[in-house]
Design an enzyme around this catalytic site. Structure first.
Site, short mmCIF file in Angstrom:
data_model
loop_
_atom_site.label_atom_id
_atom_site.label_comp_id
_atom_site.label_asym_id
_atom_site.label_seq_id
_atom_site.Cartn_x
_atom_site.Cartn_y
_atom_site.Cartn_z
N HIS A 1 0.83 -1.21 0.00
CA HIS A 1 0.00 0.00 0.00
C HIS A 1 0.86 1.25 0.00
CE1 HIS A 1 -3.35 2.66 1.46
NE2 HIS A 1 -2.32 3.28 2.04
N GLU A 2 1.84 1.30 0.88
CA GLU A 2 2.67 2.50 1.00
C GLU A 2 3.54 2.72 -0.24
OE1 GLU A 2 2.09 4.63 3.15
OE2 GLU A 2 0.80 3.41 4.41
N HIS B 1 1.59 4.41 -2.93
CA HIS B 1 1.50 5.86 -2.79
C HIS B 1 2.67 6.55 -3.49
CE1 HIS B 1 -1.98 6.53 -0.38
NE2 HIS B 1 -1.55 5.89 0.68
N GLU C 1 -6.35 7.01 -0.98
CA GLU C 1 -6.31 5.83 -0.12
C GLU C 1 -6.96 4.64 -0.80
OE1 GLU C 1 -4.65 5.27 2.60
OE2 GLU C 1 -3.88 7.31 2.59
#
Length: 312
Positions: free
Chosen positions: A151-152, A155, A223
């Site tokens: 997930h990070e 980003h 998100e």
């Protein structure tokens, strides 16, 4: 090294390119809006002289937003760089996913906070950093931590972090303009020595509100996007869903203090690190965790993916 079980690697990489391209356009638009606002305020306050000062200020703010946002975010969580000897599993996970994505290895940091959380920062994949808290390394198993890291990293690859930094700068300028209204007579006040009370009230309310709405719109979309992109990168949506459930519970049990630096960096975290309730809940920069988890379960059902199988 894990087996290739995801059937759509080319689609994933094309999707990442599209996301980063769109986010690059958004960033340019926000930087342009930030510059235009500064120039307008400078000319309004000081005419030609104010405009010259505003040009210098806009260049400084844009450069600061672009080059130093990572340092501010890392400092707000007291994160320190960690070696592979200290956190070998974390380094291995990040290296595997970065290699899978065809991207350089980011810098790794660990915050001493016991609240389970994580964030990524940096203006591009070549200047990226991923930070996790001590709490998250103790709470999650390896599969769940891998989902969070995916997930990070998404980003970073989607250029989300740069957008958030620019949005924060824009929010600061809007708030500054609202605060300046206290000292400026405008709007047809009967008292030539003071501001129009109605205009003053409007600026004080709408300034921070507009800034919050800008940040809210960007953060909620990013998100959801990072959840989907990260699950695609790891090929394990259920791992991230399980991690989010644990993180939400842990963050609610151990909220962090809403001091100045942390408050401005809270939107970077995978979960809201601050205590909810009151008017602050109106400006939450994170979408509902239940909706994020629901979407990940739907993605797993569509793709038919489960835990990643590793070679021994």
């Amino acid at each position: 090294m894990f087996h290739e079980t995801w059937a759509h690697r080319p689609q994933r990489r094309r999707s990442t390119i599209v996301h980063s391209h769109h986010n690059g356009l958004k960033t340019a638009a926000l930087l342009g809006l930030l510059t235009a606002m500064i120039l307008a305020v400078g000319y309004w306050l000081g005419g030609s002289g104010g405009l010259v000062f505003a040009v210098v200020l806009s260049l400084a703010l844009n450069a600061g937003s672009y080059f130093f946002s990572d340092k501010i975010a890392l400092r707000s969580m007291r994160a320190r760089p960690v070696s592979e000897a200290e956190f070998p599993a974390l380094h291995q996970i990040v290296r595997e996913l970065a290699t899978e994505a065809g991207q350089p290895m980011p810098r790794l940091y660990v915050s001493p906070a016991m609240q389970p959380n994580a964030f990524a920062t940096g203006r591009n994949p070549q200047h990226a950093a991923v930070a996790v808290t001590v709490g998250i390394t103790q709470l999650l198993d390896r599969r769940e931590l891998r989902g969070v890291i995916g997930h990070e990293l998404s980003h970073v690859y989607n250029r989300d972090i740069l957008i958030s930094s620019v949005a924060a700068a824009l929010a600061g300028i809007i708030t500054m303009v609202a605060q300046l209204a206290i000292f400026l007579p405008f709007g047809g006040s009967d008292d030539e020595d003071g501001p129009n009370p109605a205009s003053l009230l409007l600026m004080l309310i709408l300034g921070p509100l507009a800034a919050s709405v800008i940040q809210l719109a960007i953060s909620r979309n990013r998100e959801y996007q990072a959840d989907a992109s990260g699950a695609t990168l790891t090929r394990d949506p259920l791992a991230l869903a399980s991690a989010l459930e644990k993180i939400q519970y842990g963050a609610q049990r151990l909220p962090l203090p809403a001091d100045g630096q942390l408050a401005t960096s809270a939107h970077l975290m995978i979960a809201n690190p601050l205590r909810g309730g009151g008017i602050a809940s109106l400006f939450s920069t994170h979408p509902p965790m239940a909706e994020r988890i629901k979407r990940l379960h739907q993605l797993a059902a569509i793709t038919g993916t489960g835990p990643v199988q590793f070679q021994r």
